[in-house]
Write a protein that holds these residues in place. Structure first.
Motif, PDB file in Angstrom:
ATOM      1  N   LEU A 137       0.949  -1.114  -0.069  1.00 25.55           N
ATOM      2  CA  LEU A 137       0.084  -0.093  -0.034  1.00 25.55           C
ATOM      3  C   LEU A 137       0.762   1.305  -0.152  1.00 25.55           C
ATOM      4  N   GLY A 138       0.330   2.491   0.092  1.00 24.50           N
ATOM      5  CA  GLY A 138       1.028   3.675   0.076  1.00 24.50           C
ATOM      6  C   GLY A 138       1.064   4.197  -1.277  1.00 24.50           C
ATOM      7  N   GLY A 139       2.123   4.295  -1.741  1.00 23.27           N
ATOM      8  CA  GLY A 139       2.088   5.001  -2.983  1.00 23.27           C
ATOM      9  C   GLY A 139       1.872   6.340  -3.237  1.00 23.27           C
ATOM     10  N   ARG A 140       1.145   6.772  -4.281  1.00 24.61           N
ATOM     11  CA  ARG A 140       1.117   8.038  -4.538  1.00 24.61           C
ATOM     12  C   ARG A 140       0.357   8.937  -3.133  1.00 24.61           C
ATOM     13  N   GLN A 141       1.272   9.810  -2.757  1.00 24.11           N
ATOM     14  CA  GLN A 141       0.687  10.674  -1.866  1.00 24.11           C
ATOM     15  C   GLN A 141       0.781   9.770  -0.381  1.00 24.11           C
ATOM     16  N   ALA A 142       0.975   8.683  -0.297  1.00 27.01           N
ATOM     17  CA  ALA A 142       1.210   8.037   0.798  1.00 27.01           C
ATOM     18  C   ALA A 142       2.420   7.585   1.268  1.00 27.01           C
ATOM     19  N   GLU A 143       3.733   7.992   0.734  1.00 26.30           N
ATOM     20  CA  GLU A 143       4.835   7.517   0.872  1.00 26.30           C
ATOM     21  C   GLU A 143       5.464   7.883   2.468  1.00 26.30           C
ATOM     22  N   HIS A 144       4.962   8.666   3.008  1.00 24.91           N
ATOM     23  CA  HIS A 144       5.476   9.188   4.338  1.00 24.91           C
ATOM     24  C   HIS A 144       4.130   9.372   5.268  1.00 24.91           C
ATOM     25  N   VAL A 145       3.758   8.125   5.968  1.00 24.88           N
ATOM     26  CA  VAL A 145       2.470   8.204   6.586  1.00 24.88           C
ATOM     27  C   VAL A 145       2.796   8.181   8.209  1.00 24.88           C
ATOM     28  N   MET A 146       2.074   9.026   8.775  1.00 26.16           N
ATOM     29  CA  MET A 146       2.091   8.723  10.648  1.00 26.16           C
ATOM     30  C   MET A 146       0.809   8.156  10.858  1.00 26.16           C
ATOM     31  N   ILE A 147       0.594   7.480  11.874  1.00 22.30           N
ATOM     32  CA  ILE A 147      -0.785   7.125  12.378  1.00 22.30           C
ATOM     33  C   ILE A 147      -1.079   7.896  13.494  1.00 22.30           C
ATOM     34  N   ALA A 148      -2.233   8.098  14.016  1.00 21.80           N
ATOM     35  CA  ALA A 148      -2.997   8.674  15.241  1.00 21.80           C
ATOM     36  C   ALA A 148      -3.901   7.879  15.917  1.00 21.80           C
ATOM     37  N   GLU A 149      -3.468   7.252  16.940  1.00 26.26           N
ATOM     38  CA  GLU A 149      -4.468   6.035  17.307  1.00 26.26           C
ATOM     39  C   GLU A 149      -5.503   6.843  18.192  1.00 26.26           C
ATOM     40  N   ASN A 150      -6.785   6.694  18.149  1.00 29.57           N
ATOM     41  CA  ASN A 150      -7.752   7.144  18.943  1.00 29.57           C
ATOM     42  C   ASN A 150      -7.996   6.218  20.201  1.00 29.57           C
ATOM     43  N   THR A 151      -8.038   6.966  21.161  1.00 30.62           N
ATOM     44  CA  THR A 151      -8.465   6.251  22.585  1.00 30.62           C
ATOM     45  C   THR A 151      -9.719   6.975  23.364  1.00 30.62           C
ATOM     46  N   PRO A 152     -10.034   6.190  24.494  1.00 33.87           N
ATOM     47  CA  PRO A 152     -11.295   6.818  25.038  1.00 33.87           C
ATOM     48  C   PRO A 152     -10.760   8.478  25.700  1.00 33.87           C
ATOM     49  N   GLU A 153      -9.316   8.635  25.753  1.00 33.93           N
ATOM     50  CA  GLU A 153      -8.980  10.115  26.295  1.00 33.93           C
ATOM     51  C   GLU A 153      -8.916  11.017  24.929  1.00 33.93           C
ATOM     52  N   ARG A 154      -8.509  10.389  23.937  1.00 38.63           N
ATOM     53  CA  ARG A 154      -8.173  11.162  22.854  1.00 38.63           C
ATOM     54  C   ARG A 154      -8.650  10.840  21.243  1.00 38.63           C
ATOM     55  N   HIS A 155      -9.405  11.886  20.640  1.00 43.06           N
ATOM     56  CA  HIS A 155      -9.891  11.574  19.268  1.00 43.06           C
ATOM     57  C   HIS A 155      -9.073  12.342  18.416  1.00 43.06           C
ATOM     58  N   ASN A 156      -8.654  11.734  17.252  1.00 46.31           N
ATOM     59  CA  ASN A 156      -7.675  12.511  16.290  1.00 46.31           C
ATOM     60  C   ASN A 156      -8.729  12.752  15.199  1.00 46.31           C
ATOM     61  N   MET A 157      -8.096  13.849  14.234  1.00 50.32           N
ATOM     62  CA  MET A 157      -8.956  14.278  12.965  1.00 50.32           C
ATOM     63  C   MET A 157      -7.889  14.862  12.411  1.00 50.32           C
ATOM     64  N   VAL A 158      -7.811  14.920  10.920  1.00 53.29           N
ATOM     65  CA  VAL A 158      -6.912  15.172  10.108  1.00 53.29           C
ATOM     66  C   VAL A 158      -7.534  16.176   8.927  1.00 53.29           C
ATOM     67  N   VAL A 159      -6.681  17.269   8.867  1.00 49.03           N
ATOM     68  CA  VAL A 159      -6.835  18.087   8.005  1.00 49.03           C
ATOM     69  C   VAL A 159      -5.799  18.806   7.020  1.00 49.03           C
ATOM     70  N   CYS A 160      -6.077  19.361   6.118  1.00 49.83           N
ATOM     71  CA  CYS A 160      -4.802  20.071   5.277  1.00 49.83           C
ATOM     72  C   CYS A 160      -5.127  21.589   5.357  1.00 49.83           C
ATOM     73  N   THR A 161      -4.650  22.170   5.963  1.00 48.09           N
ATOM     74  CA  THR A 161      -5.046  23.720   6.149  1.00 48.09           C
ATOM     75  C   THR A 161      -4.463  24.425   4.932  1.00 48.09           C
ATOM     76  N   LEU A 162      -3.573  24.007   3.999  1.00 50.48           N
ATOM     77  CA  LEU A 162      -2.837  25.064   3.362  1.00 50.48           C
ATOM     78  C   LEU A 162      -3.565  24.500   1.703  1.00 50.48           C
ATOM     79  N   CYS A 163      -3.807  23.104   1.519  1.00 47.97           N
ATOM     80  CA  CYS A 163      -4.270  22.818   0.251  1.00 47.97           C
ATOM     81  C   CYS A 163      -5.251  21.607   0.434  1.00 47.97           C
ATOM     82  N   SER A 164      -4.733  20.470   0.195  1.00 48.30           N
ATOM     83  CA  SER A 164      -5.744  19.246   0.249  1.00 48.30           C
ATOM     84  C   SER A 164      -4.750  17.964   0.339  1.00 48.30           C
ATOM     85  N   CYS A 165      -3.902  18.011   1.020  1.00 49.52           N
ATOM     86  CA  CYS A 165      -2.669  16.454   1.191  1.00 49.52           C
ATOM     87  C   CYS A 165      -3.410  15.792   1.676  1.00 49.52           C
ATOM     88  N   TYR A 166      -3.441  14.463   1.099  1.00 49.38           N
ATOM     89  CA  TYR A 166      -4.407  13.593   1.569  1.00 49.38           C
ATOM     90  C   TYR A 166      -3.510  11.933   1.222  1.00 49.38           C
TER      91      TYR A 166
END
Length: 209
Positions: A86-115
């Motif tokens: 997996l990975g490939g186009r625009q997914a060569e460098h990926v970080m994960i963000a794990e949700n827990t009961p204490e923290r919920h993660n959301m993703v955005v690209c504020t400058l353009c639409s990196c995805y």
């Protein structure tokens, strides 16, 4: 003015609807021999039907089912994801963000639409919108409510800003009642929005409805 004659430039003749404009541009470029329509169709089919949220869902399901895989994913997400093909186009460098009961993660690209296209397929229109990009940073809880997600007040929300260098994949919490499920069944619960953080996985009841 003497030279102020009206000329119809090609762009003024294109339809106003975005899809029609794209098709018209494709036709113009194909007529000039600059693009191959079959190649364009192949790219569209690739991202619509062969690369999509099912890739990311397989990562999440394996992380839920296999503690050793999850540890490896935490240590080297890009390498592990690439090792799954997996990975490939625009997914060569990926970080994960794990949700827990204490923290919920959301993703955005504020400058353009990196995805991470290679994991989630074609980005939804709302992800690229000015409204989402601006509001999710200021009022993430309000944005979540508009997506139908209400979190406990004690759950903190972390918003991650994608860049040209790094994309993020949210690992949502595993739904209750899925003990003993194999990865294929688990993957069916993982939605695209849950991997962006604007949604939650399906419950077993929702999946069987």
């Amino acid at each position: 003015m003497p030279h102020d004659h009206h000329h119809d430039h090609p762009h003024t003749l294109l339809p106003s609807d975005p899809a029609l404009r794209v098709k018209a541009l494709e036709t113009i470029l194909a007529d000039k021999g600059l693009v191959d329509p079959k190649a364009v169709d192949e790219i569209i089919d690739l991202y619509q039907n062969r690369i999509g949220p099912q890739g990311g869902a397989s990562v999440v399901a394996k992380a839920w089912a296999d503690p050793a895989f999850l540890e490896a994913l935490r240590a080297d997400p890009s390498g592990v994801i690439a090792g799954m093909g997996l990975g490939g186009r625009q997914a060569e460098h990926v970080m994960i963000a794990e949700n827990t009961p204490e923290r919920h993660n959301m993703v955005v690209c504020t400058l353009c639409s990196c995805y991470p296209w290679g994991l989630l397929g074609i980005p939804p229109g709302w992800y690229k919108s000015d409204a989402y990009r601006a509001r999710v940073v200021r009022d993430p809880r309000g944005v979540l409510a508009e997506f139908g997600v209400t979190l406990p007040e004690e759950t903190k929300i972390r918003v991650w800003d994608s860049t040209a260098e790094v994309r993020y994949l949210v690992i949502p919490m595993r739904p209750a009642g899925t003990e003993g499920w194999d990865e294929a069944r688990l993957a069916a619960l993982v939605t695209r929005d849950s991997m962006i953080g604007t949604g939650l996985p399906l419950s077993p009841a929702e999946a069987s409805a």
